[in-house]
Design a protein around this motif. Structure first.
Motif, short mmCIF file in Angstrom:
data_model
loop_
_atom_site.label_atom_id
_atom_site.label_comp_id
_atom_site.label_asym_id
_atom_site.label_seq_id
_atom_site.Cartn_x
_atom_site.Cartn_y
_atom_site.Cartn_z
N ILE A 26 0.95 -1.06 -0.12
CA ILE A 26 0.08 0.08 0.08
C ILE A 26 0.83 1.33 0.07
O ILE A 26 1.79 1.38 0.90
N VAL A 27 0.67 2.14 -1.04
CA VAL A 27 1.27 3.42 -1.18
C VAL A 27 0.52 4.56 -0.73
O VAL A 27 -0.62 4.64 -1.29
N ASP A 28 0.54 5.31 0.37
CA ASP A 28 -0.08 6.53 0.64
C ASP A 28 0.31 7.81 0.16
O ASP A 28 1.57 8.16 0.26
N LEU A 29 -0.57 8.50 -0.73
CA LEU A 29 0.19 9.54 -1.25
C LEU A 29 -0.31 10.95 -0.59
O LEU A 29 -0.19 12.03 -1.20
N SER A 30 -0.78 10.80 0.57
CA SER A 30 -1.49 12.01 1.13
C SER A 30 0.05 12.93 1.50
O SER A 30 1.14 12.45 1.62
N ARG A 31 -0.10 14.03 2.06
CA ARG A 31 0.81 14.97 2.56
C ARG A 31 1.31 14.21 3.82
O ARG A 31 0.65 13.77 4.69
N GLY A 62 4.66 -7.77 -5.12
CA GLY A 62 3.18 -7.94 -5.73
C GLY A 62 2.66 -6.78 -5.89
O GLY A 62 3.51 -5.66 -6.21
N PRO A 63 1.37 -6.81 -6.31
CA PRO A 63 0.71 -5.58 -6.65
C PRO A 63 0.76 -4.14 -5.52
O PRO A 63 0.97 -4.44 -4.45
N ILE A 64 0.89 -3.07 -6.31
CA ILE A 64 1.12 -1.90 -5.43
C ILE A 64 -0.70 -1.20 -5.53
O ILE A 64 -1.02 -1.20 -6.59
N VAL A 65 -1.00 -0.93 -4.26
CA VAL A 65 -2.19 -0.13 -4.05
C VAL A 65 -2.11 1.48 -3.83
O VAL A 65 -1.34 1.59 -2.74
N LEU A 66 -2.25 2.19 -4.68
CA LEU A 66 -2.30 3.68 -4.45
C LEU A 66 -3.40 4.20 -3.71
O LEU A 66 -4.59 3.93 -3.86
N VAL A 67 -3.09 4.95 -2.66
CA VAL A 67 -4.26 5.39 -1.63
C VAL A 67 -4.03 6.79 -1.46
O VAL A 67 -2.84 7.51 -1.36
N SER A 68 -5.20 7.93 -1.72
CA SER A 68 -5.02 8.95 -1.23
C SER A 68 -6.22 9.45 -0.55
O SER A 68 -7.08 8.46 -0.18
#
Length: 160
Positions: A26-31, A62-68
């Motif tokens: 999981i990749v969090d794109l928040s500030r 594995g897969p990457i899930v982008l989250v904002s």
């Protein structure tokens, strides 16, 4: 196509993410302040502007899930992420807000800073032990700056 919506096949729901295997990243794109305040458990902080270097530093294959926050920024960043990695990419529909609305907790303890958290400007007095005293010291310095420039024989500033 709406730039705030993930293309068909890339979007996943909260239930699918909650049941996802541990091999998903999981990749969090928040500030950075928002990430520090709370993020989906096991999420890594990555700045979209640094995908080219930082996505390669993520653990796993594995897969990457982008989250904002609401999913729109993650959907918008999908094309850039695809250019930066060969891994499968998904986007959480509704983002972190959908995660919490579904009753899932955010992690406030464990943090994984893949990108350097230099994405927000902090005032000189922010982050000190005594913000009030530090803020006053900064304001005093600013107020004395004009007098310092007027007395400086090296600079060519003319105070009017």
């Amino acid at each position: 196509r709406d730039p705030g919506r993930a293309p068909a096949g890339a979007a996943i729901g909260v239930g699918e993410l909650a049941a996802a295997p541990a091999s998903w990243t999981i990749v969090d794109l928040s500030r950075s302040p928002a990430y520090k305040t709370g993020h989906i458990p096991a999420a890594h902080f990555v700045l979209a502007s640094r995908f080219a270097t930082d996505l390669a530093r993520l653990p796993g294959e594995g897969p990457i899930v982008l989250v904002s926050a609401d999913g729109a920024e993650a959907a918008f960043a999908l094309a850039d992420a695809r250019a930066a990695t060969k891994r499968e990419l998904r986007v959480l529909s509704g983002g972190t807000r959908a995660w919490t609305d579904a009753g899932h907790a955010l992690d406030t303890e464990r943090q994984s800073w893949i990108s350097t958290p230099d994405d927000v400007y902090k005032r000189p007095y922010e982050g000190t032990d005594n913000a009030t005293a530090a803020m006053q010291a900064y304001i005093d310095w600013e107020l004395q700056l004009v007098a310092q420039l007027a007395n400086d024989s090296v600079s060519n500033f003319h105070v009017v």
